[in-house]
Design a protein around this motif. Structure first.
Motif, PDB file in Angstrom:
ATOM      1  N   ASP A  44     102.721  93.564  55.486  1.00  0.00           N
ATOM      2  CA  ASP A  44     101.642  93.691  56.470  1.00  0.00           C
ATOM      3  C   ASP A  44     102.038  92.973  57.758  1.00  0.00           C
ATOM      4  O   ASP A  44     103.145  92.437  57.864  1.00  0.00           O
ATOM      5  CB  ASP A  44     100.314  93.151  55.924  1.00  0.00           C
ATOM      6  CG  ASP A  44     100.368  91.686  55.530  1.00  0.00           C
ATOM      7  OD1 ASP A  44     101.293  90.970  55.959  1.00  0.00           O
ATOM      8  OD2 ASP A  44      99.490  91.242  54.777  1.00  0.00           O
ATOM      9  N   GLN A  74      98.454 100.956  53.639  1.00  0.00           N
ATOM     10  CA  GLN A  74      97.429 100.440  52.739  1.00  0.00           C
ATOM     11  C   GLN A  74      96.035 100.546  53.354  1.00  0.00           C
ATOM     12  O   GLN A  74      95.097 100.959  52.696  1.00  0.00           O
ATOM     13  CB  GLN A  74      97.730  98.991  52.380  1.00  0.00           C
ATOM     14  CG  GLN A  74      96.732  98.405  51.402  1.00  0.00           C
ATOM     15  CD  GLN A  74      97.089  97.000  50.998  1.00  0.00           C
ATOM     16  OE1 GLN A  74      98.073  96.436  51.468  1.00  0.00           O
ATOM     17  NE2 GLN A  74      96.304  96.421  50.120  1.00  0.00           N
ATOM     18  N   ASN A  75      95.887 100.174  54.636  1.00  0.00           N
ATOM     19  CA  ASN A  75      94.547 100.162  55.225  1.00  0.00           C
ATOM     20  C   ASN A  75      94.397 101.097  56.427  1.00  0.00           C
ATOM     21  O   ASN A  75      93.327 101.184  57.012  1.00  0.00           O
ATOM     22  CB  ASN A  75      94.138  98.742  55.608  1.00  0.00           C
ATOM     23  CG  ASN A  75      95.103  98.087  56.564  1.00  0.00           C
ATOM     24  OD1 ASN A  75      95.892  98.759  57.222  1.00  0.00           O
ATOM     25  ND2 ASN A  75      95.047  96.768  56.627  1.00  0.00           N
ATOM     26  N   ASP A  77      95.683 100.793  59.432  1.00  0.00           N
ATOM     27  CA  ASP A  77      95.858 100.161  60.746  1.00  0.00           C
ATOM     28  C   ASP A  77      97.125 100.684  61.401  1.00  0.00           C
ATOM     29  O   ASP A  77      98.086 101.046  60.720  1.00  0.00           O
ATOM     30  CB  ASP A  77      95.945  98.634  60.612  1.00  0.00           C
ATOM     31  CG  ASP A  77      94.616  98.002  60.273  1.00  0.00           C
ATOM     32  OD1 ASP A  77      93.569  98.680  60.408  1.00  0.00           O
ATOM     33  OD2 ASP A  77      94.622  96.832  59.864  1.00  0.00           O
TER      34      ASP A  77
END
Length: 188
Positions: A44, A74-75, A77
């Motif tokens: 990340d 994963q998210n 962004d």
């Protein structure tokens, strides 16, 4: 017809320079990641080991992907390398981020006149002049207020003026004015 030029902001120029050095940025700020093909993989934006975040190291030949752009699978962004620097260095403002990016790229800092004044102050130079004259008046007033005060009817150099001009109180010299209550020998 004259060609039009598009002026770009300092942030855009710095982001472009960072994209040209994408791998070096990743090695410095995302050191727990690794290069795989044309991407840098890491967990990340906070440099956690893993493979969720991927950063494009060079522009794609078909022009669809730009260097320095990243996505966290994963998210969801996404952003550019300025976002990576801001997260890695815990920058709270864009100014802090740009200072760190300039430091990384060994670019000179902008002149103080560019960043020192607010936009409103740049539009109204007459306000700066007024503020300057106010500060000068305040300084003169303060100097006059702190000058020694002599009792009525005496000059500043007379022995009476020297005796009553300053009275030490607990190690602090305090300037006082003569009042009828403080006249010598209790006279009013």
């Amino acid at each position: 017809m004259m060609p039009t030029t598009i002026s770009t902001s300092p942030a855009t120029q710095i982001a472009s320079a960072l994209a040209d050095n994408a791998e070096a940025v990743c090695r410095r700020y995302l050191s727990k990641g690794r290069k795989e093909g044309g991407y840098w993989l890491v967990g990340d934006v906070h440099n956690t080991p893993g493979r969720s975040l991927y950063i494009r190291l060079s522009a794609s030949p078909d022009g669809r992907g730009a260097a320095g752009k990243w996505t966290d699978a994963q998210n969801g962004d996404h952003g550019d390398l300025l976002d990576i620097i801001a997260a890695a260095r815990n920058c709270r403002t864009m100014r802090e981020t740009l200072v760190e990016a300039r430091r990384f790229l060994s670019l000179p800092m902008p002149p103080p006149s560019e960043t020192g004044l607010s936009a409103a102050a740049k539009r109204r130079p007459e306000r700066r002049k007024l503020l300057g004259s106010y500060m000068a008046r305040r300084s003169r007033s303060r100097a006059a207020w702190c000058a020694p005060i002599s009792p009525p009817g005496t000059s500043a150099t007379s022995p009476v003026a020297k005796r009553f001009a300053s009275i030490p109180i607990a190690g602090i010299e305090r300037r006082t004015r003569m009042t009828p209550m403080s006249a010598p020998h209790g006279r009013r």
